[in-house]
Each structure stands twice: as structure tokens, then as C-alpha cells.
Design an enzyme around this catalytic site. Structure first.
Site, PDB file in Angstrom:
ATOM      1  N   LYS A 269       0.892  -1.246  -0.191  1.00  0.00           N
ATOM      2  CA  LYS A 269       0.000   0.024   0.006  1.00  0.00           C
ATOM      3  C   LYS A 269       0.767   1.402   0.109  1.00  0.00           C
ATOM      4  O   LYS A 269       1.915   1.241   0.641  1.00  0.00           O
ATOM      5  CB  LYS A 269      -0.939   0.041   1.399  1.00  0.00           C
ATOM      6  CG  LYS A 269      -2.109  -1.054   1.024  1.00  0.00           C
ATOM      7  CD  LYS A 269      -2.936  -0.893   2.190  1.00  0.00           C
ATOM      8  CE  LYS A 269      -3.949  -1.727   2.354  1.00  0.00           C
ATOM      9  NZ  LYS A 269      -5.017  -1.637   1.432  1.00  0.00           N
ATOM     10  N   ARG A 344     -10.735 -11.305   0.329  1.00  0.00           N
ATOM     11  CA  ARG A 344     -11.460 -12.288  -0.333  1.00  0.00           C
ATOM     12  C   ARG A 344     -10.859 -13.373  -0.486  1.00  0.00           C
ATOM     13  O   ARG A 344     -11.454 -14.599  -0.641  1.00  0.00           O
ATOM     14  CB  ARG A 344     -11.740 -11.560  -1.824  1.00  0.00           C
ATOM     15  CG  ARG A 344     -10.446 -11.312  -2.632  1.00  0.00           C
ATOM     16  CD  ARG A 344     -11.012 -10.274  -3.852  1.00  0.00           C
ATOM     17  NE  ARG A 344     -10.915  -8.999  -3.623  1.00  0.00           N
ATOM     18  CZ  ARG A 344     -11.259  -7.906  -4.271  1.00  0.00           C
ATOM     19  NH1 ARG A 344     -11.656  -8.143  -5.405  1.00  0.00           N
ATOM     20  NH2 ARG A 344     -11.122  -6.796  -4.114  1.00  0.00           N
TER      21      ARG A 344
HETATM   22  N1  BES Z   1      -8.519  -3.972   3.811  1.00  0.00           N
HETATM   23  C1  BES Z   1      -8.510  -3.273   2.388  1.00  0.00           C
HETATM   24  C2  BES Z   1      -9.908  -2.432   2.271  1.00  0.00           C
HETATM   25  C3  BES Z   1      -9.922  -1.329   2.985  1.00  0.00           C
HETATM   26  C4  BES Z   1      -9.476  -0.061   2.638  1.00  0.00           C
HETATM   27  C5  BES Z   1     -10.499  -1.326   4.413  1.00  0.00           C
HETATM   28  C6  BES Z   1      -9.793   1.022   3.272  1.00  0.00           C
HETATM   29  C7  BES Z   1     -10.848  -0.180   5.167  1.00  0.00           C
HETATM   30  C8  BES Z   1     -10.099   1.038   4.503  1.00  0.00           C
HETATM   31  C9  BES Z   1      -8.485  -4.494   1.414  1.00  0.00           C
HETATM   32  O1  BES Z   1      -7.672  -5.569   1.514  1.00  0.00           O
HETATM   33  C10 BES Z   1      -7.908  -3.798   0.242  1.00  0.00           C
HETATM   34  O2  BES Z   1      -6.745  -3.626   0.279  1.00  0.00           O
HETATM   35  N2  BES Z   1      -8.728  -3.736  -0.959  1.00  0.00           N
HETATM   36  C11 BES Z   1      -8.314  -3.122  -2.047  1.00  0.00           C
HETATM   37  C12 BES Z   1      -8.876  -4.038  -3.305  1.00  0.00           C
HETATM   38  C13 BES Z   1      -7.953  -3.770  -4.510  1.00  0.00           C
HETATM   39  C14 BES Z   1      -6.565  -4.345  -4.725  1.00  0.00           C
HETATM   40  C15 BES Z   1      -8.705  -4.590  -5.901  1.00  0.00           C
HETATM   41  C16 BES Z   1      -8.735  -1.818  -2.252  1.00  0.00           C
HETATM   42  O3  BES Z   1      -9.953  -1.552  -1.785  1.00  0.00           O
HETATM   43  O4  BES Z   1      -8.342  -0.824  -2.699  1.00  0.00           O
HETATM   44 ZN    ZN Z   2      -5.839  -5.459   1.326  1.00  0.00          ZN
END
Ligand code: BES
Ligand code: ZN
Ligand code: ZN
Length: 490
Positions: A269, A344
């Protein structure tokens, strides 16, 4: 700590009495309270407008040391949530002033057109939750929670609703448990540590608890869980909690995303995006806390099984990679488009394992799954996905009752095409513009067969940057009150 109290405002020693007041209508039945309100309004410094406040000391004809009037605004705007909030902010203010107790006047049901049980439940929740402080990491504890919170009612009401106190207390304790798990930093809640903490508390409430360690995860071929875990020094676990009331036939399964820290993995991230990712196990926390509460209260008539995959998502030489293909528990292969779509993956394994082993009538998963859901619904409302309108509606209704708000979003079949992989059965990310919360839910839908299923994306409301009327900054415990209400009704 919570109590329903009937007192004489002319006799007994009362330190602090708080009276919620509307600007346009009388909302109390008690004559002394109504005459106090008239006096407060006569000062012309207080009209009862929303968030207005005025304090009287030793008002004549009462034995009360101080009376705090709190404005609720216009009657038509008053609902159970405004009562929850006024009780919560009252308690928070009393804590800041170092009081040790408070008596809050309860409005009359007829005058605010609400049921007494709903009024009391909301006010008790706001007060109890507002009394929670998370200061275990502070050397200097500035304030202490109140020792006693009383709601001022008639003696008949106090008698009639005495059972409600223990019910609301248990549900709030569950909410606080989830809040504390979520707020705890990742260096103190590795999957192993979190599993231990959950199991210890669950067993006290006579839940059956089992923990799958790496050997067991390997034996069962829960390869998606293992793949996400492979980058971390901290080994994964899967906790299984079982609640089995006598005579129950139907089984409801709850699955909670338990990423104890989400760095994104090899698709790290960027910048501050991982700052709050200790909260990525809020789904697991809510499921565990709700089950513990239900066991404590014996509240559900159905069997409930909770599955909590606990994993840390980290980048390293042993981490899973973009392009890897994982053979999941279900047998379906998944090509990794992005290692940050890890939630997921662990849910896919946990859900197909749940369907096969427990054959539930209904499966509900809670997960901080997508940033896209936060973009769509903001940080106060969860997204609900289900092909079963009845189930979705039941969740939305419980959300209205508890004010853990949920919005039913669609699962359009044609969007599934975006998850196609050239060489595996599916990809873990979608190749399309927008709709990230929907495509994540569609990915999950492949792992529940024909089980009646709902997915609740709590990425927004699981965590609060700032404190509010009955919640501190950090984990909100979102989902606990929702699930407790829902399971009672299923
Ligand atoms: N844990 C995150 C989602 C999230 C984002 C929770 C902000 C709380 C606040 C999840 O694992 C994630 O990183 N999702 C990605 C998916 C993408 C890579 C398709 C996202 O939402 O950007
Ligand atoms: Zn994630
Ligand atoms: Zn995540």
C-alpha cells in the site's frame, strides 16, 4: 453500573441530574422536571436547541446539587438515535468533569412517540458505550469511567424493564470487546495472540472453540489462507466458535475477515494507506464478540457457527506474488492480480470450508473488504450484498434498529466477466472501471455454492478517526449490535 431508578427529586441526595429538552414540545411527564425546564427556558440562555446546554446549581424545591439541561432540538427530529447520542455525550461530559455518577431523565413514550423499551434500550446503549475509555497504553490516566449511570423512570417502569438492563449490558460489553480488539495495535495481536484472546473469552461463555494451526490448515488444503499468510513471520490461525442451544436444528454461519495487519503485501500500500490497517480484522472481531454475547444471553434459538481466518498480509521473500495461481480449498484456482485483495482470498477458503463442513442454512460474512465501499457509502454505512432480498432486508432492518446502518447494493451477474482469468478459474481483482465493492462481493459469491448468503462490507464504519457521542476514536465495534439483533430474529 447501569440502573433504572425511581427517585424523589425533593428528597434523596442527587449529585447530577441531566434533563434532555426539546425546543418546541414538552417531552417529560414528571411535574418537577417540567417546572425546572420552564425555569431554564425563562433564562433565555437556553431554548432546548440541539446541543445547547445550561446548568443550574441547587435549584429551589429540589434536593439536586446540579441540573444539566441538554437541548435535543425540535421534537420531529427526535428518534432513538438522538436519545442514544444524548445519553452518550452526557456520560462523556460527566467523565471529563470527573463526576462519578449521573442520573438521566427519560422522556415519556407518548410524548416522543416511541416505545418505552426502545427509549430505554437506546439510552442505556449510548450511556454504557459512552462510558468506555481505551487508555491502557497511556501512563497517565486522565479520567475514570463513571461508576454509576442511572436512568430516571417511575417505579413501575423500573420493575417492568429490569431484565433489559442485563441484556443491553451484555450487548454493549460485546461491542466494547470488539472495539478493543480492533484498536489494539498489530504488534500485540498477531494471529496466534488474537486467536488465544478470542478462545479464552469464548470458552468462559461456554462456546465450543477450536483453533486450526498451520498443520491443520495444510491438512485441509486451506491454501488461500496459507498463501496470504506466507509473507509474514506470524503464522496464521483459523478459529471456529460453536453455539448450540438445545433443540436447535437450523445453523447460521458467520465468517469474519481477520487480517491482523494489511500492508498490501508485494503490492504494498502506498504512503499513509496502511496507517489504519491494524483494523482489517474488524469483521472477525465483530463475529467473535457477537457470538460471545449471544452465548452469554442464550439469545438465539438457532445453532451459530463462527469462522475467523486470522492472517497477517506482509511482503517478504516468502510472500505470495502477483501472477501466482492458488488452488483454493474449493478446488477453484485463483490468479493473483493484486496481493492487496487478500481479504477475499482468506474469505473464499473460510466460506467454502464452512459450507462443506457445517452445511449452514444461511451464511453471513463481515469484512473490511474494499476501499471502494467507503468511496460509495462513506465511513458510517456498510454495504450489504445478497441475492436473497429477504436476508438483505433483515440485515438492513437490524441496521435501522441499532443504527449500524446498512445499504443493500446489487450483485449484477454480467460484472462477473471482469474477474475472468486467461489461465485460472478466476482472478482476484476485476478488470473494469469502478464498482470495486461489487466485484469483490461477486468474487466471494463463487465460494458459497447455493447457500443463502449475505456479505457485509464494513470497511467504512469499522473504524472512526475521531470520537463521537458514544464511541471513542478507533474501533467502533460495528456489527456486534447488528448481529445480535439479527440472530435473535432469524
Ligand atoms: N483492507 C483493504 C480494504 C480497506 C480499505 C479497508 C480502506 C478499510 C479502509 C483491502 O484488503 C484492500 O486492500 N482492498 C483493495 C482491493 C483492490 C486491490 C482490488 C482496495 O480496496 O483498494
Ligand atoms: Zn488489502
Ligand atoms: Zn484487507
Amino acid at each position: 453500573m447501569l440502573e433504572l431508578k425511581s427517585v424523589h427529586l425533593q428528597k434523596g441526595e442527587i449529585e447530577t441530574l441531566v434533563i434532555p429538552v426539546c425546543e418546541d414540545k414538552e417531552i417529560h411527564d414528571n411535574q418537577t422536571i417540567n417546572s425546572l425546564i420552564r425555569k431554564a427556558k425563562k433564562t433565555e440562555e437556553f431554548k432546548g436547541e440541539k446541543d445547547e446546554e445550561i446548568t443550574f446549581y441547587n435549584p429551589a424545591q429540589t434536593s439536586v446539587k446540579r441540573v444539566i439541561f441538554k437541548g435535543l432540538g425540535k421534537l420531529e427530529k427526535v428518534d432513538t438515535e438522538s436519545l442514544r447520542k444524548v445519553a452518550g455525550s452526557t456520560v462523556k461530559n460527566c467523565i471529563k468533569k470527573d463526576f462519578s455518577e449521573v442520573l438521566i431523565a427519560v422522556p415519556a413514550p407518548k410524548k416522543i412517540r416511541q416505545e418505552m423499551s426502545d427509549i430505554l434500550e437506546a439510552m442505556m446503549e449510548g450511556a454504557f458505550l459512552g462510558n468506555h475509555l481505551f487508555d491502557k497504553y497511556k501512563e497517565e490516566k486522565k479520567h475514570k469511567p463513571l461508576e454509576q449511570i442511572s436512568l430516571f423512570v417511575t417505579s413501575e417502569t423500573a420493575k417492568k424493564f429490569s431484565r433489559l438492563i442485563s441484556q443491553v449490558t451484555a450487548v454493549c460489553e460485546g461491542t466494547i470487546l470488539a472495539r478493543e480488539w480492533v484498536t489494539t495495535p498489530s504488534n500485540e495481536k498477531s494471529p496466534v495472540e488474537l486467536a488465544k484472546s478470542i478462545v479464552t473469552i469464548a470458552e468462559k461463555e461456554k462456546l465450543r472453540a477450536t483453533v486450526l494451526d498451520v498443520k491443520a490448515l495444510r491438512k485441509h488444503k486451506l491454501n488461500a489462507i496459507l498463501a496470504v499468510a506466507s509473507g509474514s513471520e506470524n503464522a496464521p490461525r483459523m478459529v471456529v466458535l460453536e453455539y448450540k442451544p438445545k433443540g436447535a436444528k437450523k445453523t447460521i454461519a458467520l465468517v469474519g475477515k481477520g487480517i491482523t495487519f494489511d500492508s498490501g503485501g508485494i503490492n504494498l500500500k502506498p504512503g499513509s494507506a496502511s496507517k489504519d490497517m491494524k483494523t482489517d480484522m474488524a469483521g472477525a472481531a465483530a463475529v467473535a464478540a457477537a457470538m460471545i454475547t449471544i452465548a452469554k444471553l442464550g439469545a438465539a434459538k438457532v445453532n451459530v457457527v463462527g469462522l475467523l481466518p486470522l492472517v497477517e498480509n506482509m511482503p517478504s521473500g516468502s510472500a505470495y506474488r502477483p501472477g501466482d495461481i492458488i488452488r483454493t480449498y474449493s478446488g477453484k484456482t485463483v490468479e493473483i492480480g493484486n496481493t492487496d485483495a487478500e481479504g477475499r482470498m482468506i474469505l473464499a477458503d473460510a466460506m467454502s470450508y464452512t459450507v462443506e463442513k457445517y452445511k449452514p442454512h444461511t451464511l453471513i460474512d463481515l469484512a473490511t473488504l474494499t476501499g471502494a465501499c467507503v468511496v460509495g457509502l462513506g465511513d458510517k454505512i456498510a454495504g450489504v450484498f445478497s441475492k436473497d432480498d429477504k436476508l438483505a432486508q433483515a440485515i438492513v432492518r437490524s441496521g435501522e434498529k441499532t443504527y449500524e446502518r446498512c445499504w443493500h447494493l446489487p450483485l449484477p451477474d454480467d460484472y462477473k466477466e471482469s474477474l475472468k482469468s486467461e489461465i485460472a478459474d478466476t482472478n482476484n481483482i476485476a478488470d473494469m472501471n469502478g464498482g470495486g465493492a461489487i466485484t469483490a462481493a461477486l468474487f466471494l459469491s463463487d465460494f458459497v455454492k447455493d447457500t443463502c448468503w449475505a456479505h457485509v462490507d464494513i470497511a467504512g464504519p469499522a473504524f472512526a478517526k475521531k470520537e463521537s457521542a458514544y464511541c471513542g476514536a478507533g474501533g467502533t465495534g460495528f456489527g456486534v449490535r447488528l448481529l445480535c439483533d439479527l440472530l435473535e430474529k432469524l
